[in-house]
Scaffold this motif. Structure first.
Motif, PDB file in Angstrom:
ATOM      1  N   GLY A  46     -48.261  42.401  28.875  1.00 46.96           N
ATOM      2  CA  GLY A  46     -49.474  42.234  29.655  1.00 46.96           C
ATOM      3  C   GLY A  46     -49.608  40.834  30.194  1.00 46.96           C
ATOM      4  O   GLY A  46     -48.885  39.914  29.785  1.00 46.96           O
ATOM      5  N   PRO A  47     -50.527  40.622  31.131  1.00 45.80           N
ATOM      6  CA  PRO A  47     -50.737  39.297  31.721  1.00 45.80           C
ATOM      7  C   PRO A  47     -51.206  38.292  30.675  1.00 45.80           C
ATOM      8  O   PRO A  47     -51.616  38.677  29.570  1.00 45.80           O
ATOM      9  CB  PRO A  47     -51.845  39.550  32.762  1.00 45.80           C
ATOM     10  N   PRO A  48     -51.153  37.014  31.003  1.00 46.04           N
ATOM     11  CA  PRO A  48     -51.639  35.994  30.069  1.00 46.04           C
ATOM     12  C   PRO A  48     -53.116  36.206  29.748  1.00 46.04           C
ATOM     13  O   PRO A  48     -53.886  36.695  30.577  1.00 46.04           O
ATOM     14  CB  PRO A  48     -51.431  34.675  30.829  1.00 46.04           C
ATOM     15  N   GLY A  49     -53.510  35.824  28.537  1.00 50.00           N
ATOM     16  CA  GLY A  49     -54.911  35.835  28.175  1.00 50.00           C
ATOM     17  C   GLY A  49     -55.511  37.202  27.951  1.00 50.00           C
ATOM     18  O   GLY A  49     -56.726  37.376  28.071  1.00 50.00           O
ATOM     19  N   THR A  50     -54.693  38.189  27.613  1.00 48.81           N
ATOM     20  CA  THR A  50     -55.223  39.536  27.367  1.00 48.81           C
ATOM     21  C   THR A  50     -55.227  39.889  25.890  1.00 48.81           C
ATOM     22  O   THR A  50     -55.484  41.040  25.531  1.00 48.81           O
ATOM     23  CB  THR A  50     -54.431  40.595  28.155  1.00 48.81           C
ATOM     24  N   GLY A  51     -54.901  38.922  25.019  1.00 47.95           N
ATOM     25  CA  GLY A  51     -55.076  39.132  23.586  1.00 47.95           C
ATOM     26  C   GLY A  51     -53.855  39.610  22.829  1.00 47.95           C
ATOM     27  O   GLY A  51     -53.993  40.197  21.752  1.00 47.95           O
ATOM     28  N   LYS A  52     -52.666  39.328  23.326  1.00 51.14           N
ATOM     29  CA  LYS A  52     -51.451  39.802  22.662  1.00 51.14           C
ATOM     30  C   LYS A  52     -51.267  39.132  21.295  1.00 51.14           C
ATOM     31  O   LYS A  52     -51.017  39.802  20.292  1.00 51.14           O
ATOM     32  CB  LYS A  52     -50.231  39.561  23.564  1.00 51.14           C
ATOM     33  N   THR A  53     -51.368  37.813  21.268  1.00 53.15           N
ATOM     34  CA  THR A  53     -51.210  37.082  20.004  1.00 53.15           C
ATOM     35  C   THR A  53     -52.317  37.447  19.019  1.00 53.15           C
ATOM     36  O   THR A  53     -52.056  37.676  17.831  1.00 53.15           O
ATOM     37  CB  THR A  53     -51.222  35.565  20.266  1.00 53.15           C
ATOM     38  N   THR A  54     -53.536  37.491  19.506  1.00 55.60           N
ATOM     39  CA  THR A  54     -54.675  37.845  18.654  1.00 55.60           C
ATOM     40  C   THR A  54     -54.476  39.208  18.018  1.00 55.60           C
ATOM     41  O   THR A  54     -54.720  39.397  16.819  1.00 55.60           O
ATOM     42  CB  THR A  54     -55.974  37.845  19.480  1.00 55.60           C
ATOM     43  N   LEU A  55     -54.020  40.159  18.811  1.00 53.85           N
ATOM     44  CA  LEU A  55     -53.834  41.520  18.301  1.00 53.85           C
ATOM     45  C   LEU A  55     -52.769  41.554  17.211  1.00 53.85           C
ATOM     46  O   LEU A  55     -52.922  42.248  16.198  1.00 53.85           O
ATOM     47  CB  LEU A  55     -53.452  42.442  19.455  1.00 53.85           C
ATOM     48  N   ALA A  56     -51.697  40.789  17.385  1.00 50.49           N
ATOM     49  CA  ALA A  56     -50.647  40.736  16.367  1.00 50.49           C
ATOM     50  C   ALA A  56     -51.187  40.163  15.064  1.00 50.49           C
ATOM     51  O   ALA A  56     -50.882  40.673  13.969  1.00 50.49           O
ATOM     52  CB  ALA A  56     -49.476  39.884  16.875  1.00 50.49           C
ATOM     53  N   GLU A  57     -51.996  39.112  15.157  1.00 51.83           N
ATOM     54  CA  GLU A  57     -52.561  38.497  13.953  1.00 51.83           C
ATOM     55  C   GLU A  57     -53.518  39.457  13.238  1.00 51.83           C
ATOM     56  O   GLU A  57     -53.527  39.535  12.000  1.00 51.83           O
ATOM     57  CB  GLU A  57     -53.289  37.204  14.331  1.00 51.83           C
ATOM     58  N   ILE A  58     -54.301  40.193  14.008  1.00 50.71           N
ATOM     59  CA  ILE A  58     -55.234  41.152  13.410  1.00 50.71           C
ATOM     60  C   ILE A  58     -54.479  42.274  12.718  1.00 50.71           C
ATOM     61  O   ILE A  58     -54.847  42.713  11.618  1.00 50.71           O
ATOM     62  CB  ILE A  58     -56.191  41.706  14.480  1.00 50.71           C
ATOM     63  N   ILE A  59     -53.413  42.754  13.347  1.00 50.55           N
ATOM     64  CA  ILE A  59     -52.603  43.820  12.740  1.00 50.55           C
ATOM     65  C   ILE A  59     -52.062  43.365  11.386  1.00 50.55           C
ATOM     66  O   ILE A  59     -52.111  44.107  10.397  1.00 50.55           O
ATOM     67  CB  ILE A  59     -51.457  44.219  13.684  1.00 50.55           C
ATOM     68  N   ILE A 103     -43.109  37.293  17.842  1.00 50.56           N
ATOM     69  CA  ILE A 103     -42.366  36.401  18.737  1.00 50.56           C
ATOM     70  C   ILE A 103     -43.091  36.346  20.071  1.00 50.56           C
ATOM     71  O   ILE A 103     -43.157  37.340  20.805  1.00 50.56           O
ATOM     72  CB  ILE A 103     -40.916  36.867  18.934  1.00 50.56           C
ATOM     73  N   ASP A 104     -43.645  35.187  20.371  1.00 47.50           N
ATOM     74  CA  ASP A 104     -44.344  34.988  21.634  1.00 47.50           C
ATOM     75  C   ASP A 104     -43.328  34.732  22.747  1.00 47.50           C
ATOM     76  O   ASP A 104     -42.320  34.051  22.544  1.00 47.50           O
ATOM     77  CB  ASP A 104     -45.300  33.805  21.502  1.00 47.50           C
ATOM     78  N   GLU A 105     -43.600  35.297  23.924  1.00 48.58           N
ATOM     79  CA  GLU A 105     -42.733  35.155  25.103  1.00 48.58           C
ATOM     80  C   GLU A 105     -41.302  35.600  24.792  1.00 48.58           C
ATOM     81  O   GLU A 105     -40.331  34.896  25.100  1.00 48.58           O
ATOM     82  CB  GLU A 105     -42.761  33.721  25.631  1.00 48.58           C
ATOM     83  N   ILE A 106     -41.187  36.773  24.213  1.00 52.44           N
ATOM     84  CA  ILE A 106     -39.881  37.277  23.788  1.00 52.44           C
ATOM     85  C   ILE A 106     -38.932  37.438  24.973  1.00 52.44           C
ATOM     86  O   ILE A 106     -37.702  37.442  24.804  1.00 52.44           O
ATOM     87  CB  ILE A 106     -40.032  38.601  23.010  1.00 52.44           C
ATOM     88  N   SER A 146     -35.172  50.075  22.436  1.00 58.28           N
ATOM     89  CA  SER A 146     -35.172  51.442  21.908  1.00 58.28           C
ATOM     90  C   SER A 146     -35.740  51.516  20.495  1.00 58.28           C
ATOM     91  O   SER A 146     -36.110  52.598  20.023  1.00 58.28           O
ATOM     92  CB  SER A 146     -33.748  52.011  21.920  1.00 58.28           C
ATOM     93  N   ARG A 147     -35.809  50.364  19.812  1.00 54.64           N
ATOM     94  CA  ARG A 147     -36.323  50.326  18.441  1.00 54.64           C
ATOM     95  C   ARG A 147     -37.797  49.931  18.386  1.00 54.64           C
ATOM     96  O   ARG A 147     -38.357  49.778  17.305  1.00 54.64           O
ATOM     97  CB  ARG A 147     -35.488  49.350  17.598  1.00 54.64           C
ATOM     98  N   CYS A 148     -38.407  49.750  19.551  1.00 54.63           N
ATOM     99  CA  CYS A 148     -39.789  49.296  19.619  1.00 54.63           C
ATOM    100  C   CYS A 148     -40.634  50.230  20.490  1.00 54.63           C
ATOM    101  O   CYS A 148     -40.130  50.831  21.438  1.00 54.63           O
ATOM    102  CB  CYS A 148     -39.875  47.883  20.216  1.00 54.63           C
ATOM    103  N   GLN A 149     -41.901  50.304  20.160  1.00 52.33           N
ATOM    104  CA  GLN A 149     -42.868  50.944  21.036  1.00 52.33           C
ATOM    105  C   GLN A 149     -43.420  49.882  21.984  1.00 52.33           C
ATOM    106  O   GLN A 149     -43.741  48.770  21.559  1.00 52.33           O
ATOM    107  CB  GLN A 149     -44.016  51.548  20.225  1.00 52.33           C
ATOM    108  N   VAL A 150     -43.511  50.212  23.272  1.00 51.06           N
ATOM    109  CA  VAL A 150     -44.059  49.276  24.256  1.00 51.06           C
ATOM    110  C   VAL A 150     -45.497  49.660  24.557  1.00 51.06           C
ATOM    111  O   VAL A 150     -45.767  50.775  25.000  1.00 51.06           O
ATOM    112  CB  VAL A 150     -43.228  49.275  25.553  1.00 51.06           C
ATOM    113  N   TYR A 151     -46.417  48.731  24.299  1.00 47.02           N
ATOM    114  CA  TYR A 151     -47.833  48.950  24.578  1.00 47.02           C
ATOM    115  C   TYR A 151     -48.272  47.971  25.657  1.00 47.02           C
ATOM    116  O   TYR A 151     -48.049  46.762  25.550  1.00 47.02           O
ATOM    117  CB  TYR A 151     -48.683  48.751  23.325  1.00 47.02           C
ATOM    118  N   THR A 152     -48.908  48.501  26.704  1.00 43.55           N
ATOM    119  CA  THR A 152     -49.353  47.684  27.827  1.00 43.55           C
ATOM    120  C   THR A 152     -50.788  47.220  27.627  1.00 43.55           C
ATOM    121  O   THR A 152     -51.661  48.022  27.312  1.00 43.55           O
ATOM    122  CB  THR A 152     -49.259  48.476  29.140  1.00 43.55           C
ATOM    123  N   LEU A 153     -51.010  45.915  27.794  1.00 39.19           N
ATOM    124  CA  LEU A 153     -52.355  45.354  27.756  1.00 39.19           C
ATOM    125  C   LEU A 153     -52.801  45.056  29.184  1.00 39.19           C
ATOM    126  O   LEU A 153     -52.034  44.494  29.978  1.00 39.19           O
ATOM    127  CB  LEU A 153     -52.403  44.080  26.922  1.00 39.19           C
TER     128      LEU A 153
END
Length: 425
Positions: A46-59, A103-106, A146-153
């Motif tokens: 997803g675009p910058p600032g949509t909560g990717k890092t935050t969501l990982a920490e919450i999970i 991993i940020d900016e994979i 193939s080993r990951c699920q891709v979720y769009t923010l």
């Protein structure tokens, strides 16, 4: 030094998370996964600032798993292996659930760096969560993808941005000491471009730049303050999208001068060369298409070339391609054709294939008449035989309408000569 506002009010639990209801709403896929305790390896796109890092920490917090984090900007294979070894040694020490490696900016990881993650993900030593602003199909190797699920923010909506501001005013200690009135928010929302982090940090900039403890936010004040603090090019924020948009629209509008100017803005701002080249590949097909099919070859070769040739030399290749595309005749006929066809398929996707067009690999299918009455085009004059290629219910529907340019005008005449009894060209 005090952390920025976006960091100070970063949500710590899912109930505080704003937006992305398709993932974290009451029936969101991540909500259900957290309830069951099963978290697969994920790629957040997803675009910058949509909560990717935050969501990982919450999970990690809500699933009670150890949490490790790396940034692809400054981490190498050695760093990856060290974290994996640490995760393996701690696995089962405090929890039965495998640790999370974020991993940020994979997309900035090389193939070898991504390869080093495969065994750990495959064997369950870690649950990988990667964050990327780029299309994973291009930037993540197939074996890892193939080993990951891709979720769009998605970019934040106006309601999401309003909710973020309200939450900031209510939750942040510093803002609570001010008497803040949101009289107008349109300028703030427009500047943010759907980026929650940019919205909050811009909001804080406005508050800090306004004297006194009683602050009325207006569009005029926002623009005055922000314009004094605007940077030349923010490759992780709004200008990343605005300038690539201006670049593509200059190409579409046949202005090589505009195209080269916006290209230079991106190059001077340190934009990813492959990102620029990839967008030109898309433009070559979407905006030029069959008016000049060579444009797609040119753009694809440019993408391949900049993938192996670094800066500054790649700027010459990108400039050559941008000028070529801008000065090419334009047609979006094939882009429009597939869009129209997909709309029709959504309504008629269950129509059977005409029996004369079906394949007949078995004896039973041959006995049922599969392929009967099919006319092999090369057996006829001019390699053409009049027959039906659409289901009967949509017979005669025109999806491809040739563009008004010299090459496709010839295509139109070609089609008229062959299909004048069926299609109106």
């Amino acid at each position: 030094m005090e952390a920025p506002l976006a960091e100070r009010i970063r949500p710590k639990q899912l109930s505080d998370y704003v937006s992305q209801n398709h993932l974290v709403g009451e029936n969101g896929i991540l909500t259900r996964q957290l309830q069951t305790g099963f978290i697969p390896s994920l790629i957040f796109w997803g675009p910058p600032g949509t909560g990717k890092t935050t969501l990982a920490e919450i999970i990690a917090k809500e699933s009670e798993r150890p949490f490790y984090t790396l940034s692809a900007i400054n981490s190498g294979v050695k760093d990856i292996r060290e974290v994996i070894d640490k995760a393996k040694s701690n696995h089962g020490l405090f929890t039965a659930r495998n640790p999370i490696l974020f991993i940020d900016e994979i997309h900035r990881f090389s193939k070898s760096q991504q390869d080093s993650l495969l065994a750990a993900v495959e064997r369950g030593w870690i649950t990988l969560i990667g964050a990327t602003t780029e299309n994973p199909s291009f930037e993540v190797i197939p074996a890892l993808l193939s080993r990951c699920q891709v979720y769009t923010l998605n970019p934040f909506t106006k309601d999401d941005l309003q909710a973020l501001l309200n939450r900031a005013i209510k939750k942040d200690t510093y803002l609570q000491s001010k008497n803040i009135e949101l009289k107008e928010t349109e300028a703030l929302f427009r500047i943010s471009g759907g980026d929650g982090r940019k919205l909050l940090n811009t909001f804080e900039l406005i508050v800090n730049a306004t004297p006194g403890d009683t602050i009325a936010i207006t569009n005029e004040d926002v623009m005055k303050i922000v314009q004094k603090n605007t940077v030349l090019y923010d490759k992780t924020g709004e200008q990343h999208y605005d300038i690539i948009s201006a670049f593509i629209k200059s190409i579409r509008g046949s202005d090589p001068n505009g195209a080269v100017y916006w290209l230079a803005r991106m190059l001077e701002g340190g934009e990813d060369l492959k990102f620029i080249a990839r967008r030109m590949v898309i433009a070559a097909s979407e905006d030029i298409g069959n008016a000049n099919p060579t444009a797609l070859i040119m753009a694809n070769n440019t993408f391949q070339a900049v993938s192996v040739i670094g800066y500054p030399e790649s700027r010459i290749l990108l400039s050559q391609c941008a000028v070529y595309l801008a000065t090419s005749p334009k047609s979006n006929s094939t882009y429009m054709a597939i869009g129209k066809a997909q709309q029709v398929v959504k309504q008629t996707g269950d129509l059977p294939v005409p029996i004369h067009l079906r394949n007949a690999p078995t004896k039973l299918m041959k006995e049922l008449g599969y392929g009967d009455d099919y006319k092999y085009s090369h057996d006829f004059a001019n390699n053409f035989a009049f027959q039906e290629f659409l289901p009967e219910e949509i017979s005669g529907t025109v999806f491809y309408e040739p563009g008004n340019n010299s090459r496709e005008n010839g295509t139109r005449e070609f089609l008229r000569n062959r299909w004048q009894m069926k299609y109106k060209y």
